[in-house]
Enzyme design. Structure first.
Site, PDB file in Angstrom:
ATOM      1  N   ASP A 245       0.818  -1.217   0.000  1.00 47.01           N
ATOM      2  CA  ASP A 245       0.000   0.000   0.000  1.00 47.01           C
ATOM      3  C   ASP A 245       0.848   1.262   0.000  1.00 47.01           C
ATOM      4  O   ASP A 245       0.569   2.208  -0.741  1.00 47.01           O
ATOM      5  CB  ASP A 245      -0.921   0.017   1.226  1.00 47.01           C
ATOM      6  CG  ASP A 245      -2.006  -1.039   1.142  1.00 47.01           C
ATOM      7  OD1 ASP A 245      -2.230  -1.573   0.040  1.00 47.01           O
ATOM      8  OD2 ASP A 245      -2.626  -1.343   2.185  1.00 47.01           O
ATOM      9  N   ASP A 258       0.333  -0.623   5.758  1.00 48.47           N
ATOM     10  CA  ASP A 258      -0.803  -1.357   5.192  1.00 48.47           C
ATOM     11  C   ASP A 258      -2.089  -0.738   5.728  1.00 48.47           C
ATOM     12  O   ASP A 258      -2.299  -0.673   6.942  1.00 48.47           O
ATOM     13  CB  ASP A 258      -0.717  -2.834   5.587  1.00 48.47           C
ATOM     14  CG  ASP A 258      -1.507  -3.736   4.650  1.00 48.47           C
ATOM     15  OD1 ASP A 258      -1.615  -3.392   3.466  1.00 48.47           O
ATOM     16  OD2 ASP A 258      -2.029  -4.766   5.109  1.00 48.47           O
ATOM     17  N   LYS A 260      -6.030  -0.845   6.286  1.00 50.61           N
ATOM     18  CA  LYS A 260      -7.099  -1.833   6.403  1.00 50.61           C
ATOM     19  C   LYS A 260      -8.394  -1.141   6.826  1.00 50.61           C
ATOM     20  O   LYS A 260      -8.383  -0.108   7.503  1.00 50.61           O
ATOM     21  CB  LYS A 260      -6.747  -2.912   7.429  1.00 50.61           C
ATOM     22  CG  LYS A 260      -5.521  -3.740   7.085  1.00 50.61           C
ATOM     23  CD  LYS A 260      -5.753  -4.582   5.844  1.00 50.61           C
ATOM     24  CE  LYS A 260      -4.563  -5.477   5.553  1.00 50.61           C
ATOM     25  NZ  LYS A 260      -4.731  -6.239   4.288  1.00 50.61           N
TER      26      LYS A 260
END
Length: 354
Positions: A245, A258, A260
């Site tokens: 990401d 990352d 989420k």
């Protein structure tokens, strides 16, 4: 001669009587035994009491027997499922080959310039169709416990929403996640944060992601020196790939980040399941990918919430990253073993068919 007076009680007398005893004869005197105490059980009919105890102990008329209790529990809670005891081998397993997490010839993060264009390597599957992705490896090496809870959640959602409703629900989650990642990429590429953008700029993003962007606003304030977004990494030696990401500094530390989304709070790192393994796999691939001229030792998992409540940011230190890197190597070995086993079975079946 010294004389000692002692009171001696004689049976059958009304009172004590004194006797003169010399010291020389004191050792020869013996203490008279006290009268035997009367037992409260002496009047109990022992034969009758013994019969009563035997009657109670041998009675089977009570409904609270172990057999009846077990049958009642099985009726209420279902039958008891006795599974095998967890083996200690899984917890102590180590990778067969401990591939290095860092690539020594490359420079460390502190030596890499902070400015420059963002790296965004688009995934190209040409000639690499057989190369597994990090997501695929993790999905196909789930533990039996993970599969059980995942299937139970799926059955519960289907029972509540129906087959078509669950399918639509899954599609919406995927769409929201994709829009959220795209919005975050736009914010990071512009060099700002969600709070620094005015209302007209914020309204450019779909309504579905407004809550998520508000949720991570406090995290974005600590994100600087962005180097890569939505970029492909490939481990040259282990031959796997993934799309990370973001690579940026979080509170001064270079991390693989990352993003989420979640409908439930995940305040602890353990709530993120296999996400730390995923981040470690991405970082290990980046460190061994010739397209990236720096090394990353740390990670960050940011869990955003649709209602706008503050996101949870879970930092992965260099020590934790090494721990999850070893776990990733084990999962990768399991995947390769399963794939080899399936290929052998298919080959044998094809041979027998011929």
């Amino acid at each position: 001669m010294l004389v000692v007076k002692r009171v001696v009680r004689f049976a059958g007398t009304a009172g004590p009587r004194c006797a003169d005893l010399s010291v020389s004869h004191l050792s020869a005197c013996h203490r008279l035994p006290s009268p035997k105490r009367h037992s409260p059980y002496s009047s109990v009919d022992s034969d009758r009491y013994s019969s009563l105890v035997k009657s109670v102990m041998s009675s089977r008329v009570s409904s609270q027997t172990p057999e009846n209790l077990q049958a009642e529990d099985e009726h209420v809670y279902g039958p008891v499922v006795k599974g095998p005891a967890p083996s200690s081998g899984a917890a102590t397993r180590v990778p067969k080959t401990l591939h290095p997490f860092l690539h020594p010839p490359e420079t460390l993060e502190a030596e890499e310039p902070e400015t420059g264009p963002l790296t965004r390597i688009v995934l190209n599957r040409e000639g690499r169709s057989s190369v597994p992705s990090v997501t695929r490896v993790l999905q196909q090496t789930l533990s039996k416990e993970q599969i059980f809870y995942l299937e139970r959640w799926k059955r519960r959602m289907i029972a509540e929403l129906g087959e078509d409703g669950f399918k639509q629900y899954s599609q919406n989650l995927f769409k929201q996640g994709k829009l959220f990642h795209s919005a975050v990429e736009d914010i990071l590429a512009s060099g700002g944060t969600s709070q620094s953008r005015n209302a007209s700029e914020a309204s450019e993003h779909p309504l579905e992601v407004q809550g998520y962007l508000e949720s991570i606003s406090h995290v974005l304030e600590d994100v600087t020196a962005v180097r890569a977004t939505e970029s492909t990494v490939h481990h040259d030696a282990l031959n796997y790939l993934g799309i990370l990401d973001c690579v940026a500094r979080y509170r001064g530390v270079l991390c693989v980040i990352d993003w989420k989304t979640s409908e439930k709070p995940k305040p602890f790192l353990s709530n993120t399941y296999d996400n730390p393994i995923q981040v470690a796999a991405y970082a290990g691939a980046l460190n061994n990918d010739s397209n990236y001229k720096y090394q990353v030792e740390n990670g960050l998992i940011v869990v955003a919430y649709k209602d706008g409540s503050p996101a949870h940011a879970h930092q992965l230190s260099a020590e934790l990253m090494l721990h999850y890197w070893k776990t990733w190597l084990i999962r990768l070995e399991e995947f390769i073993e399963k794939r080899s086993s399936h290929a052998s079975s298919a080959f044998e079946q094809k041979g027998f068919g011929v």
